[in-house]
Design an enzyme around this catalytic site. Structure first.
Site, PDB file in Angstrom:
ATOM      1  N   HIS A   1      -1.999 -20.013  15.963  1.00  0.00           N
ATOM      2  CA  HIS A   1      -3.040 -19.206  16.591  1.00  0.00           C
ATOM      3  C   HIS A   1      -2.535 -17.804  16.919  1.00  0.00           C
ATOM      4  O   HIS A   1      -3.075 -17.139  17.793  1.00  0.00           O
ATOM      5  CB  HIS A   1      -3.579 -19.910  17.843  1.00  0.00           C
ATOM      6  CG  HIS A   1      -4.264 -21.213  17.522  1.00  0.00           C
ATOM      7  ND1 HIS A   1      -4.597 -22.145  18.474  1.00  0.00           N
ATOM      8  CD2 HIS A   1      -4.671 -21.731  16.332  1.00  0.00           C
ATOM      9  CE1 HIS A   1      -5.178 -23.186  17.881  1.00  0.00           C
ATOM     10  NE2 HIS A   1      -5.223 -22.959  16.585  1.00  0.00           N
TER      11      HIS A   1
ATOM     12  N   CYS B   1      -7.398   2.897  15.256  1.00  0.00           N
ATOM     13  CA  CYS B   1      -6.443   3.745  14.517  1.00  0.00           C
ATOM     14  C   CYS B   1      -5.238   2.967  14.004  1.00  0.00           C
ATOM     15  O   CYS B   1      -4.353   3.533  13.374  1.00  0.00           O
ATOM     16  CB  CYS B   1      -5.990   4.921  15.391  1.00  0.00           C
ATOM     17  SG  CYS B   1      -4.764   4.466  16.648  1.00  0.00           S
TER      18      CYS B   1
ATOM     19  N   CYS C   1      -5.650   7.227  20.268  1.00  0.00           N
ATOM     20  CA  CYS C   1      -7.054   7.588  20.021  1.00  0.00           C
ATOM     21  C   CYS C   1      -7.971   7.251  21.204  1.00  0.00           C
ATOM     22  O   CYS C   1      -9.160   7.543  21.148  1.00  0.00           O
ATOM     23  CB  CYS C   1      -7.569   6.904  18.740  1.00  0.00           C
ATOM     24  SG  CYS C   1      -7.891   5.144  18.930  1.00  0.00           S
TER      25      CYS C   1
ATOM     26  N   SER D   1      -0.179 -32.348  22.416  1.00  0.00           N
ATOM     27  CA  SER D   1      -1.444 -31.945  21.792  1.00  0.00           C
ATOM     28  C   SER D   1      -2.341 -33.150  21.685  1.00  0.00           C
ATOM     29  O   SER D   1      -1.890 -34.242  21.355  1.00  0.00           O
ATOM     30  CB  SER D   1      -1.208 -31.368  20.404  1.00  0.00           C
ATOM     31  OG  SER D   1      -2.458 -31.186  19.740  1.00  0.00           O
TER      32      SER D   1
HETATM   33 ZN    ZN Z   1      -6.007   3.880  18.530  1.00  0.00          ZN
END
Ligand code: ZN
Length: 253
Positions: free
Chosen positions: A121, A132, A155, A194
């Protein structure tokens, strides 16, 4: 000897006779490390809506909610490996365990010293900006998360996504095929903590058995697949695994 004691002896003998054992782990192994389990009576899904915090759709709608959840799940718990993780790492050092396949995203097997870990996972160790593609290490994100939601420093995007598999996303294909290969080539497949309810991961023991491997399971409670196992020990992984390793070492000398 009690039933559990017999099963511990049996599993340790199976390990001593194996030359390529594979361990498959689920959330039950990390419970003693303080990582809450998802399902069950005190599971996370009673307090958090998986549609909101663990699906790719929820993440894209509201990443802030996901990071709130991640903070509770990982940052606050400050988890470290428990005796079960250490026991499995020791079996790898002893040369009998060749791989660990895990459904967990908590990185505790690696912290305990396991080298070959297949994370079905994904894991939190890297976080990517979906806008970005800037890549961040978890340690960096974790520090920020103590105060606020992380944003991309390049960004400004809020869509920073850890490399974990959300609901609605496929398992990483190479990891899954490596896990299938391990299941096919092992001579002992040991499940730890599990309940074997999540597919396709839960089909790995069947694949191992079809290819001639012996099967063992250490789990707190019975599973629907118990009938296919050669040895079954019900109990806490952190108590039983160290005993199994101790017996294994004794039976080797
Ligand atoms: Zn970014």
């Amino acid at each position: 000897m009690d039933v559990i004691g017999e099963q511990i002896k049996k599993i340790s003998r199976m390990l001593a006779e194996a030359s390529h054992a594979v361990v498959f782990t689920g959330s039950g192994i990390s419970a003693a490390s303080g990582i809450p389990t998802f399902r069950g009576t005190d599971g996370l899904w009673l307090r958090w809506n998986p549609e909101e915090v663990a699906s790719i759709y929820g993440f894209k709608r509201n990443p802030a909610k996901f990071w709130e959840f991640a903070k509770e799940l990982i940052v606050k718990t400050k988890a470290s490996p428990n005796p079960a993780h250490h026991a499995i790492a020791e079996l790898e050092r002893e040369g009998v365990v060749k791989a660990v396949i895990t459904q967990n995203i908590d990185m505790l097997h690696q912290s305990a010293g396991s080298k070959k870990v297949l994370e079905l996972h994904g894991s939190m160790s890297y976080v990517d900006c979906l806008d970005c593609r800037k890549e961040y290490r978890w340690e960096y994100i974790e520090k920020i998360l103590e105060d606020r939601q992380p944003f991309c420093e390049v960004c400004g995007s809020e869509f920073l996504k850890p490399r974990v598999v959300f609901f609605g996303e496929p398992l990483p294909p190479t990891v899954l095929s490596d896990a299938m290969e391990e299941a096919k080539s092992c001579d002992l497949f040991m499940v730890v903590g599990s309940s074997l309810v999540v597919y396709p991961a839960a089909s790995l023991p069947d694949i191992a058995k079809q290819h001639g491997a012996k099967l063992a399971i250490v789990n707190l409670e019975p599973t629907e697949k118990d009938h296919i196992f050669d040895a079954i020990a019900y109990g806490r992984a952190e108590e039983l695994l160290p005993k199994i390793v101790e017996e294994f070492k004794r039976s080797r000398v």
